[in-house]
Design a protein around this motif. Structure first.
Motif, PDB file in Angstrom:
ATOM      1  N   UNK A 264      17.583  -5.685  -7.451  1.00 21.38           N
ATOM      2  CA  UNK A 264      19.053  -5.607  -6.711  1.00 21.38           C
ATOM      3  C   UNK A 264      20.072  -4.804  -7.074  1.00 21.38           C
ATOM      4  N   UNK A 265      20.062  -4.577  -8.503  1.00 23.71           N
ATOM      5  CA  UNK A 265      21.002  -3.302  -8.635  1.00 23.71           C
ATOM      6  C   UNK A 265      20.683  -2.051  -7.784  1.00 23.71           C
ATOM      7  N   UNK A 266      19.487  -1.704  -8.200  1.00 27.78           N
ATOM      8  CA  UNK A 266      19.108  -0.344  -7.728  1.00 27.78           C
ATOM      9  C   UNK A 266      19.380  -0.433  -6.037  1.00 27.78           C
ATOM     10  N   UNK A 267      19.158  -1.420  -5.647  1.00 25.62           N
ATOM     11  CA  UNK A 267      19.207  -1.387  -3.985  1.00 25.62           C
ATOM     12  C   UNK A 267      20.870  -1.413  -3.693  1.00 25.62           C
ATOM     13  N   UNK A 268      21.479  -1.884  -4.487  1.00 24.75           N
ATOM     14  CA  UNK A 268      23.060  -1.942  -4.367  1.00 24.75           C
ATOM     15  C   UNK A 268      23.764  -0.436  -4.665  1.00 24.75           C
ATOM     16  N   UNK A 269      23.015   0.182  -5.398  1.00 23.73           N
ATOM     17  CA  UNK A 269      23.453   1.406  -5.706  1.00 23.73           C
ATOM     18  C   UNK A 269      22.875   2.724  -5.059  1.00 23.73           C
ATOM     19  N   UNK A 270      21.966   2.112  -4.073  1.00 29.51           N
ATOM     20  CA  UNK A 270      21.146   3.102  -3.207  1.00 29.51           C
ATOM     21  C   UNK A 270      20.149   3.821  -3.868  1.00 29.51           C
ATOM     22  N   UNK A 271      19.576   3.266  -4.865  1.00 31.32           N
ATOM     23  CA  UNK A 271      18.524   4.032  -5.928  1.00 31.32           C
ATOM     24  C   UNK A 271      17.315   3.076  -5.756  1.00 31.32           C
ATOM     25  N   UNK A 272      17.018   2.293  -4.639  1.00 31.76           N
ATOM     26  CA  UNK A 272      15.945   1.429  -4.520  1.00 31.76           C
ATOM     27  C   UNK A 272      14.528   2.106  -4.729  1.00 31.76           C
ATOM     28  N   UNK A 273      14.787   3.418  -3.632  1.00 29.64           N
ATOM     29  CA  UNK A 273      13.453   4.055  -3.424  1.00 29.64           C
ATOM     30  C   UNK A 273      13.061   4.641  -4.955  1.00 29.64           C
ATOM     31  N   UNK A 274      14.049   5.042  -5.588  1.00 28.28           N
ATOM     32  CA  UNK A 274      13.955   5.772  -6.810  1.00 28.28           C
ATOM     33  C   UNK A 274      13.249   4.512  -7.935  1.00 28.28           C
ATOM     34  N   UNK A 275      13.666   3.339  -7.894  1.00 22.63           N
ATOM     35  CA  UNK A 275      13.333   2.306  -8.565  1.00 22.63           C
ATOM     36  C   UNK A 275      11.816   1.944  -8.398  1.00 22.63           C
ATOM     37  N   UNK A 276      11.544   2.108  -6.933  1.00 23.53           N
ATOM     38  CA  UNK A 276       9.981   1.875  -6.579  1.00 23.53           C
ATOM     39  C   UNK A 276       9.247   3.103  -7.006  1.00 23.53           C
TER      40      UNK A 276
ATOM     41  N   UNK B 281       9.646   5.155  -9.545  1.00 27.81           N
ATOM     42  CA  UNK B 281       9.489   4.875 -10.830  1.00 27.81           C
ATOM     43  C   UNK B 281       8.432   3.976 -11.529  1.00 27.81           C
ATOM     44  N   UNK B 282       8.427   3.062 -10.777  1.00 27.69           N
ATOM     45  CA  UNK B 282       7.484   1.971 -11.248  1.00 27.69           C
ATOM     46  C   UNK B 282       6.059   2.605 -10.811  1.00 27.69           C
ATOM     47  N   UNK B 283       5.818   3.219  -9.638  1.00 27.39           N
ATOM     48  CA  UNK B 283       4.751   3.828  -9.090  1.00 27.39           C
ATOM     49  C   UNK B 283       4.049   4.700 -10.091  1.00 27.39           C
ATOM     50  N   UNK B 284       4.981   5.607 -10.631  1.00 22.07           N
ATOM     51  CA  UNK B 284       4.702   6.989 -11.630  1.00 22.07           C
ATOM     52  C   UNK B 284       4.410   6.163 -12.755  1.00 22.07           C
ATOM     53  N   UNK B 285       4.965   5.013 -13.424  1.00 24.98           N
ATOM     54  CA  UNK B 285       4.580   4.237 -14.496  1.00 24.98           C
ATOM     55  C   UNK B 285       3.449   3.608 -14.422  1.00 24.98           C
ATOM     56  N   UNK B 286       2.961   2.909 -13.375  1.00 26.85           N
ATOM     57  CA  UNK B 286       1.676   1.959 -13.323  1.00 26.85           C
ATOM     58  C   UNK B 286       0.582   2.324 -12.111  1.00 26.85           C
TER      59      UNK B 286
ATOM     60  N   UNK C 285       7.728   4.113   0.933  1.00 30.69           N
ATOM     61  CA  UNK C 285       6.871   4.959   0.214  1.00 30.69           C
ATOM     62  C   UNK C 285       6.080   5.483   1.383  1.00 30.69           C
ATOM     63  N   UNK C 286       5.431   4.827   2.322  1.00 36.76           N
ATOM     64  CA  UNK C 286       4.746   5.581   3.322  1.00 36.76           C
ATOM     65  C   UNK C 286       5.453   6.230   4.361  1.00 36.76           C
ATOM     66  N   UNK C 287       6.615   5.721   4.574  1.00 34.20           N
ATOM     67  CA  UNK C 287       7.422   6.464   5.439  1.00 34.20           C
ATOM     68  C   UNK C 287       7.893   7.867   4.839  1.00 34.20           C
ATOM     69  N   UNK C 288       8.047   8.065   3.828  1.00 38.05           N
ATOM     70  CA  UNK C 288       8.495   9.260   3.066  1.00 38.05           C
ATOM     71  C   UNK C 288       7.447  10.096   2.519  1.00 38.05           C
ATOM     72  N   UNK C 289       5.995   9.680   2.744  1.00 36.55           N
ATOM     73  CA  UNK C 289       4.946  10.378   2.039  1.00 36.55           C
ATOM     74  C   UNK C 289       4.458  11.613   2.854  1.00 36.55           C
ATOM     75  N   UNK C 290       4.734  12.714   2.290  1.00 35.64           N
ATOM     76  CA  UNK C 290       4.466  13.962   3.048  1.00 35.64           C
ATOM     77  C   UNK C 290       2.984  14.160   3.510  1.00 35.64           C
TER      78      UNK C 290
END
Length: 474
Positions: free
Chosen positions: A47-59, A61-66, A380-385
């Protein structure tokens, strides 16, 4: 020798049992990641990531880690996060093992008999009734109502104003369109619902702990008041139907009330009420967001604006000044809809969604236990090059040939057998609104800050104030 052989066989048997037990132990087959603190888990972080407009980054980071599959706890439930086209297909097509679900907070606010919660025959029955009313064949006759509501809104809230905040304006516009076409509620009676509806929306994505002064608590109270008002509307329409004062196709509520029990289509009072609240939410927020970001983009992209304006001026040339748009007019607005789709690709109105696991299921070699939920994310898929070339570039031509976009890659409205039943309604509403905005007004941004937050849906800073210049009367 015999004792040694017996010991060896016993050891082999114990090792085999251990390996089988280990293989069957669900905890060893779950995806990587941490469930975190019970109930809360990673909810506050998201919720904090979404409200600071870093939701995609939060997602990301999770993908990079796991990796593309991981476990966590969101909004009170153990959750598996899945991403990618294959995962999207699994999520949107696995109707036997996954059921639609929203966070507990949304379920309790909207009601448990809405189509996002129902499964099996109940889901099919309720979705079928709603989808029939919202399909193109039925929508044709409601374009006039949509046209009249949008003209009235722009005439009242734009024509005599030098400045307008677009997001609040578009939310008011879509709310009134919903009230007119879905509920058949006259303008004077809508004011009771407006403030409570805004309060209800604030707690949709929240930790479902009902404590005083929390957003969740305020949303529950607002939902209760809205339900009381809608119950009055339903009772009045039922009475009018019995007296022959209304036809069954005047609005969705009247249509649902008119369904007969002889073919098993009848909806209960609770189902009509819960799905009325759901449609109020779904039909109000997402379309308002698309229109808001479309206005924002056109103010910064004169080339796209000129193409859209030309498309709509060609339509306006053959219409009398007060003549309403028709379904056939909407079919000519192809470029406008491609622009809207590209808006939804780059800034998805819905950040993500959930599915409830109704029986143990495997995906990607991992177990997803019954009772858990699956979380998906659109960006994630919308911004997949590998799917969309130069994904950061705004390019409506991507949607000229829909067949060239791989299945389950553009999921602004979901996908598969459970694609949003309100897709055509949202499209019609968007196209009519754009037509009158570009042919009757000019605008420029007052706020140069183009950033936005998600709460949980995208919201521009200050509501996106614009300066308005009237080109022609409505």
């Amino acid at each position: 020798m015999a004792s040694e052989l017996l010991a060896l066989l016993l050891a082999f048997l114990l090792i085999t049992i251990h390996l089988l037990t280990k293989t069957r132990n669900p905890s060893n087959r779950l995806p990587p990641g941490s469930l975190g603190i019970p109930i809360i888990g990673q909810s506050l972080g998201l919720l904090w990531a979404m409200r600071t407009n870093t939701g995609e980054q939060w997602i990301n980071n999770k993908i990079k880690k796991f990796g593309p599959i991981s476990k966590l706890t969101l909004f009170g439930n153990p959750t598996v996060f899945l991403t990618g086209p294959v995962a999207n297909k699994f999520i949107f097509s696995s109707t036997d093992s996954l059921a639609l679900q929203q966070p507990q907070s949304m379920c309790r606010i909207i009601g448990r008999r809405n189509i996002l919660e129902l499964i099996g025959k109940d889901h099919k029955r309720v979705r079928g009734a709603i989808s029939y009313f919202l399909k193109p064949e039925a929508l044709r006759k409601y374009v006039f109502k949509i046209d009249q509501e949008i003209r009235h809104h722009l005439r009242t809230n734009w024509s005599d104003h030098n400045q307008v905040k677009i997001l609040p304006s578009m939310k008011s516009l879509t709310f009134n369109v919903i009230c007119s076409t879905i509920f058949g509620i006259e303008r004077g009676a809508r004011e009771i619902l407006v403030q409570d509806f805004a309060k209800m929306m604030t707690g949709m994505w929240s930790v479902p702990v009902n404590l005083p002064f929390t957003n969740f608590n305020q949303s529950l109270k607002a939902s209760s008041r809205i339900r009381k008002e809608l119950t009055k509307v339903i009772e009045e329409k039922r009475r009018a139907l019995k007296l022959g004062e209304r036809s069954s196709d005047e609005d969705l509520i009247t249509y649902l009330l008119s369904l007969g029990s002889d073919n098993g289509e009848t909806l209960t009072e609770e189902e009509i009420l819960d799905n009325a609240v759901l449609l109020m939410v779904a039909g109000h927020d997402t379309t308002a967001i698309v229109l808001t970001f479309l206005v924002r983009h056109l103010a910064n992209d004169p080339i796209t604006y000129a193409k859209i304006l030309n498309e709509h001026e060609e339509i306006a040339k053959i219409k009398a000044p007060e003549e309403a748009l028709t379904w056939d007019d909407l079919l000519k607005m192809k470029f406008t809809w491609r622009v809207a789709q590209e808006i939804m690709r780059t800034i998805p109105p819905v950040f993500g969604g959930f599915r409830r696991v109704i029986k143990d299921v495997e995906f990607g070699g991992y177990l997803i236990p019954k009772g858990w939920q699956v979380f998906w994310n659109a960006s994630v898929t919308h911004m997949d090059e590998s799917i969309f070339k130069e994904p950061e570039k705004f390019d409506p031509s991507r949607f000229e040939k829909q067949s060239e976009i791989p299945p389950y890659c553009f999921i602004a409205f979901g996908a598969g057998p459970r694609i949003c039943p309100g897709y055509e309604f949202a499209k019609a509403e968007t196209l009519v609104a754009v037509h009158y905005m570009v042919t009757r007004f000019k605008w420029s941004l007052c706020c140069k800050d183009n950033t936005f937050v998600r709460d949980p849906n995208p919201s521009p800073k200050q509501g996106l104030p614009v300066s308005i210049e009237v080109k022609a009367s409505l």
